[in-house]
Design a protein around this motif. Structure first.
Motif, PDB file in Angstrom:
ATOM      1  N   LEU A 145       0.826  -1.197   0.000  1.00  0.00           N
ATOM      2  CA  LEU A 145       0.000   0.000   0.000  1.00  0.00           C
ATOM      3  C   LEU A 145       0.870   1.262   0.000  1.00  0.00           C
ATOM      4  CD1 LEU A 145      -2.885   1.044   0.016  1.00  0.00           C
ATOM      5  CD2 LEU A 145      -2.816   0.996   2.507  1.00  0.00           C
ATOM      6  N   GLU A 146       1.965   1.225   0.740  1.00  0.00           N
ATOM      7  CA  GLU A 146       2.874   2.367   0.790  1.00  0.00           C
ATOM      8  C   GLU A 146       3.471   2.652  -0.588  1.00  0.00           C
ATOM      9  OE1 GLU A 146       7.033   2.505   2.722  1.00  0.00           O
ATOM     10  OE2 GLU A 146       5.669   3.328   4.239  1.00  0.00           O
ATOM     11  N   GLU A 147       3.904   1.590  -1.292  1.00  0.00           N
ATOM     12  CA  GLU A 147       4.443   1.752  -2.640  1.00  0.00           C
ATOM     13  C   GLU A 147       3.358   2.278  -3.589  1.00  0.00           C
ATOM     14  OE1 GLU A 147       6.165  -1.928  -3.939  1.00  0.00           O
ATOM     15  OE2 GLU A 147       7.770  -1.844  -2.454  1.00  0.00           O
ATOM     16  N   MET A 148       2.145   1.785  -3.395  1.00  0.00           N
ATOM     17  CA  MET A 148       1.033   2.213  -4.238  1.00  0.00           C
ATOM     18  C   MET A 148       0.776   3.716  -4.059  1.00  0.00           C
ATOM     19  SD  MET A 148      -2.367   0.087  -4.713  1.00  0.00           S
ATOM     20  CE  MET A 148      -2.798  -0.169  -6.398  1.00  0.00           C
ATOM     21  N   GLN A 149       0.876   4.209  -2.824  1.00  0.00           N
ATOM     22  CA  GLN A 149       0.689   5.637  -2.573  1.00  0.00           C
ATOM     23  C   GLN A 149       1.767   6.455  -3.283  1.00  0.00           C
ATOM     24  OE1 GLN A 149       0.630   5.425   1.726  1.00  0.00           O
ATOM     25  NE2 GLN A 149      -1.583   5.792   1.782  1.00  0.00           N
ATOM     26  N   GLY A 150       2.987   5.951  -3.280  1.00  0.00           N
ATOM     27  CA  GLY A 150       4.078   6.633  -3.974  1.00  0.00           C
ATOM     28  C   GLY A 150       3.859   6.679  -5.479  1.00  0.00           C
ATOM     29  N   VAL A 151       3.403   5.570  -6.060  1.00  0.00           N
ATOM     30  CA  VAL A 151       3.117   5.514  -7.496  1.00  0.00           C
ATOM     31  C   VAL A 151       1.978   6.468  -7.824  1.00  0.00           C
ATOM     32  CG1 VAL A 151       2.217   4.041  -9.355  1.00  0.00           C
ATOM     33  CG2 VAL A 151       4.045   3.198  -7.859  1.00  0.00           C
ATOM     34  N   PHE A 152       0.929   6.447  -7.005  1.00  0.00           N
ATOM     35  CA  PHE A 152      -0.203   7.343  -7.249  1.00  0.00           C
ATOM     36  C   PHE A 152       0.242   8.804  -7.213  1.00  0.00           C
ATOM     37  CE2 PHE A 152      -3.433  10.204  -5.523  1.00  0.00           C
ATOM     38  CZ  PHE A 152      -4.365  10.150  -6.555  1.00  0.00           C
TER      39      PHE A 152
END
Length: 168
Positions: free
Chosen positions: A105-112
């Motif tokens: 989820l943390e990586e997903m927030q960075g990508v977003f």
């Protein structure tokens, strides 16, 4: 526009990013390069996110083609198989960013966050005149640019159709 052949990954991205964008993102999806090019002809797109492993024309080949035709549209590569070599190739071929597919989820927030900022780039950097000119002809506008010794790209659009006039 997300160009990705993994429908379940796209479903997840659309759900999560759609929520985080508070509905400001409109998602377009294409599972291969051919469908993506057809969508580019029909829709004004602010950002193209490309997977490298696509059926038929691979993501790198598509990126090169897309960059030649739509140089002003931001392009992101989102891959599950990131390597330093492919990053260099993608960046040389027109990618604005090269990202690893998120695994948390943390990586997903960075990508977003990265894609969200990149999607705003086009409208901010192309913040020239937008509107309808009724009492000036295209030849007069070109003449004014030339007399002022400006180099510019004039983008002309009508609906989903677009064209460019390059002035040097």
């Amino acid at each position: 526009l997300f160009v990705e052949d993994d429908a379940s990954f796209l479903d997840m991205v659309e759900n999560v990013f759609g929520g985080w964008s508070k509905g400001s993102w409109q998602f377009l999806r294409a599972e291969n390069a051919g469908k993506a090019m057809a969508m580019m002809e029909e829709h004004l797109v602010d950002l193209v996110v490309i997977d490298l492993h696509l059926p038929g024309l691979d993501g790198l080949q598509f990126l090169r083609l897309l960059h030649r035709r739509y140089a002003n549209i931001p392009k992101a590569v989102l891959t599950g198989h990131a390597t330093p070599e492919s990053k260099v190739e993608c960046m040389k071929s027109g990618a604005d960013v090269y990202l690893q597919k998120p695994l948390s989820l943390e990586e997903m927030q960075g990508v977003f966050a990265t894609l969200n900022e990149l999607s705003k780039w086009r409208s901010e950097t192309n913040a020239g005149f937008r509107g309808v000119m009724r009492q000036i002809s295209l030849s007069e506008l070109i003449q004014m640019e030339c007399l002022n010794k400006n180099s510019s790209v004039l983008e002309v659009s009508s609906g989903a159709r677009r064209g460019q006039v390059f002035i040097r």
